[in-house]
Design an enzyme around this catalytic site. Structure first.
Site, PDB file in Angstrom:
ATOM      1  N   ASN A 121       0.867  -0.991  -0.073  1.00 10.78           N
ATOM      2  CA  ASN A 121       0.027  -0.068  -0.120  1.00 10.78           C
ATOM      3  C   ASN A 121       0.900   1.393   0.045  1.00 10.78           C
ATOM      4  O   ASN A 121       1.918   1.108   0.366  1.00 10.78           O
ATOM      5  CB  ASN A 121      -1.148   0.035   1.306  1.00 10.78           C
ATOM      6  CG  ASN A 121      -2.168  -0.788   0.927  1.00 10.78           C
ATOM      7  OD1 ASN A 121      -2.736  -0.742  -0.097  1.00 10.78           O
ATOM      8  ND2 ASN A 121      -2.654  -1.451   1.941  1.00 10.78           N
ATOM      9  N   HIS A 176      -8.329   1.295  -4.048  1.00  6.89           N
ATOM     10  CA  HIS A 176      -8.218   0.569  -2.652  1.00  6.89           C
ATOM     11  C   HIS A 176      -7.897   1.663  -1.477  1.00  6.89           C
ATOM     12  O   HIS A 176      -7.212   1.705  -0.634  1.00  6.89           O
ATOM     13  CB  HIS A 176      -6.993  -0.317  -2.668  1.00  6.89           C
ATOM     14  CG  HIS A 176      -7.002  -1.302  -1.460  1.00  6.89           C
ATOM     15  ND1 HIS A 176      -8.072  -1.775  -1.129  1.00  6.89           N
ATOM     16  CD2 HIS A 176      -6.091  -1.590  -0.666  1.00  6.89           C
ATOM     17  CE1 HIS A 176      -7.921  -2.657   0.002  1.00  6.89           C
ATOM     18  NE2 HIS A 176      -6.581  -2.601   0.361  1.00  6.89           N
TER      19      HIS A 176
HETATM   20  N1  APR Z   1      12.791  -4.718   0.253  1.00 12.34           N
HETATM   21  C1  APR Z   1      12.253  -6.103   0.892  1.00 12.34           C
HETATM   22  N2  APR Z   1      11.720  -6.141   1.740  1.00 12.34           N
HETATM   23  C2  APR Z   1      11.171  -4.988   2.368  1.00 12.34           C
HETATM   24  C3  APR Z   1      11.795  -3.872   2.156  1.00 12.34           C
HETATM   25  C4  APR Z   1      12.540  -3.815   1.041  1.00 12.34           C
HETATM   26  N3  APR Z   1      13.515  -2.602   0.524  1.00 12.34           N
HETATM   27  N4  APR Z   1      11.497  -2.903   2.872  1.00 12.34           N
HETATM   28  C5  APR Z   1      10.800  -3.520   3.926  1.00 12.34           C
HETATM   29  N5  APR Z   1      10.757  -4.835   3.388  1.00 12.34           N
HETATM   30  C6  APR Z   1       9.896  -5.930   4.320  1.00 12.34           C
HETATM   31  C7  APR Z   1       9.787  -5.689   5.903  1.00 12.34           C
HETATM   32  O1  APR Z   1      11.162  -6.170   6.314  1.00 12.34           O
HETATM   33  C8  APR Z   1       8.749  -6.878   6.097  1.00 12.34           C
HETATM   34  O2  APR Z   1       9.306  -8.098   6.618  1.00 12.34           O
HETATM   35  O3  APR Z   1       8.536  -5.947   3.938  1.00 12.34           O
HETATM   36  C9  APR Z   1       7.882  -6.645   4.772  1.00 12.34           C
HETATM   37  C10 APR Z   1       6.829  -6.320   5.199  1.00 12.34           C
HETATM   38  O4  APR Z   1       5.960  -6.886   6.126  1.00 12.34           O
HETATM   39  P1  APR Z   1       4.906  -6.365   7.292  1.00 12.34           P
HETATM   40  O5  APR Z   1       5.570  -5.375   7.888  1.00 12.34           O
HETATM   41  O6  APR Z   1       4.800  -7.484   8.259  1.00 12.34           O
HETATM   42  O7  APR Z   1       3.624  -6.038   6.477  1.00 12.34           O
HETATM   43  P2  APR Z   1       2.415  -6.899   5.787  1.00 12.34           P
HETATM   44  O8  APR Z   1       1.394  -7.091   6.808  1.00 12.34           O
HETATM   45  O9  APR Z   1       2.997  -8.173   5.248  1.00 12.34           O
HETATM   46  O10 APR Z   1       2.001  -5.903   4.876  1.00 12.34           O
HETATM   47  C11 APR Z   1       2.622  -5.516   3.393  1.00 12.34           C
HETATM   48  O11 APR Z   1       0.886  -5.032   2.255  1.00 12.34           O
HETATM   49  O12 APR Z   1      -1.318  -4.441   2.678  1.00 12.34           O
HETATM   50  C12 APR Z   1      -0.149  -4.021   2.497  1.00 12.34           C
HETATM   51  O13 APR Z   1      -0.352  -2.221   4.076  1.00 12.34           O
HETATM   52  C13 APR Z   1       0.332  -3.473   3.699  1.00 12.34           C
HETATM   53  O14 APR Z   1       2.102  -2.148   2.590  1.00 12.34           O
HETATM   54  C14 APR Z   1       1.893  -3.153   3.265  1.00 12.34           C
HETATM   55  C15 APR Z   1       2.159  -4.629   2.804  1.00 12.34           C
END
Ligand code: APR
Length: 321
Positions: A121, A176
């Site tokens: 998002n 969304h």
């Molecule tokens: N490259 C790869 N992964 C990354 C990076 C990056 N540069 N920066 C952050 N991440 C990883 C984080 O380390 C984390 O493990 O992205 C992951 C996101 O996971 P969560 O924080 O658990 O979020 P999640 O609930 O999985 O949602 C992810 O989807 O629905 C949308 O709003 C939500 O934008 C969010 C995404």
């Protein structure tokens, strides 16, 4: 025939559930990428240690190296930060755009022929940015939002009417965000209009309208409702399941008609923007967009939603992305 290779970029809450669902459904081999060291390795090890119990023999690999996603057939992106309580999806824009930039460059480099589903998002902006950076054809770049928003709407209708959710068909179009457009007129239970069922239940047209309005509003705010309850992070089971439904339609060439965040080229009178619309999903990704006639109120609501998407994309451009 080689198994399909599915790369999951982001090994957080949604990424983890995606990996487990893909393994349990045996959809293909999984590469789970995250920037956090050991996290994707730990998650895939945990999932694979249940392989005997769950009876799957697909391979799962956790990695911090983009080279491992090489030649993936399907890529699902959840990298980014989730919403915190009180935060709108749009607040996430600058942070997640920066992350998406790196993700897109690497997917372009290592998996240039992949079909891509974006979940990060603010969705409409992230999918737009991914398409811009990769230059992948529009049929291979889409966002997941409408499947989940429609499932939420269907769930509330099923609860209200006391019927199985399996018999409810309800579609949510648009961006969304809070401007999404649940289509009330065509919501039905096995072909019977939901509005008629509500009117019969309450024997009162005004009350039926009021109840429907409450369900529409709850649908629009459903993501925030979960965020408020969880306190840390946002919804993850339902977004993962929804992306899996899209992945299955693509991997098995199902030609399902699902609400998809797709690039429009004149459909519904909209051009050049990613908006949630019904689309045929099959082996070629978004194979076509299914247009139908909206009444004046629905069209106005969709236009309002597109205005919000445009604003988001303009903000992103102003931020230099
Ligand atoms: N490259 C790869 N992964 C990354 C990076 C990056 N540069 N920066 C952050 N991440 C990883 C984080 O380390 C984390 O493990 O992205 C992951 C996101 O996971 P969560 O924080 O658990 O979020 P999640 O609930 O999985 O949602 C992810 O989807 O629905 C949308 O709003 C939500 O934008 C969010 C995404």
């Amino acid at each position: 025939m080689a198994r399909k290779k599915i790369a999951l970029i982001g090994g957080g809450q949604i990424g983890g559930v995606l990996a487990q669902l893909i393994a349990q459904k045996k959809l293909g081999d999984v590469v789970l990428y995250d920037i956090v060291e050991d996290l994707p390795q730990g998650k895939t090890l945990d999932i694979v240690e249940a392989s005997r119990v769950d009876m799957f023999d697909v391979n799962l690999k956790g990695t911090n190296d983009y080279q491992d996603i090489k030649d993936s057939d399907l890529v699902i992106i959840t990298a980014g930060l989730p919403r915190k309580p009180g935060m709108s999806r749009d607040d996430l824009l600058a942070t997640n755009a920066k992350i998406m930039q790196t993700v897109a460059e690497n997917v372009k480099k290592y998996a240039p022929n992949s079909t891509v589903i974006v979940i990060s998002n603010p969705l409409d902006a992230m999918v737009t940015l991914f398409k811009k950076i990769t230059g992948f054809p529009a049929n291979r770049v889409m966002g997941q939002a409408g499947v989940l928003d429609s499932s939420r709407f269907s769930t509330f209708i099923a609860w209200e009417l006391g019927v199985s959710v399996k018999d409810v068909n309800a579609l949510v179009l648009g961006g969304h965000g809070d401007t999404m457009v649940p289509i009330v007129r065509y919501a039905n239970v096995n072909g019977i209009p939901v509005m008629e069922l509500l009117e019969r239940k309450y024997n009162d047209k005004a009350k039926a309208k009021e109840v429907m309005e409450a369900m529409v509003n709850r649908t629009k705010m459903a993501g925030g409702e979960v965020v408020k309850l969880l306190k840390t992070g946002s919804a993850f089971y339902s977004p993962a399941s929804s992306a899996i439904a899209m992945a299955e339609a693509i991997l098995f060439d199902e030609k399902r008609i699902l609400p998809v965040c797709a690039l429009l080229n004149g459909e519904f009178g909209i051009s050049g923007y990613y908006v949630g619309v019904p689309a045929v999903l099959g082996a070629d990704g978004v194979e076509s967009i299914v247009e139908f006639t909206l009444d004046a109120e629905e069209k106005a609501a969709l236009d309002n939603s597109v205005t919000a998407v445009k604003g988001l994309v303009e903000d992103m451009t102003r931020l230099g992305f």
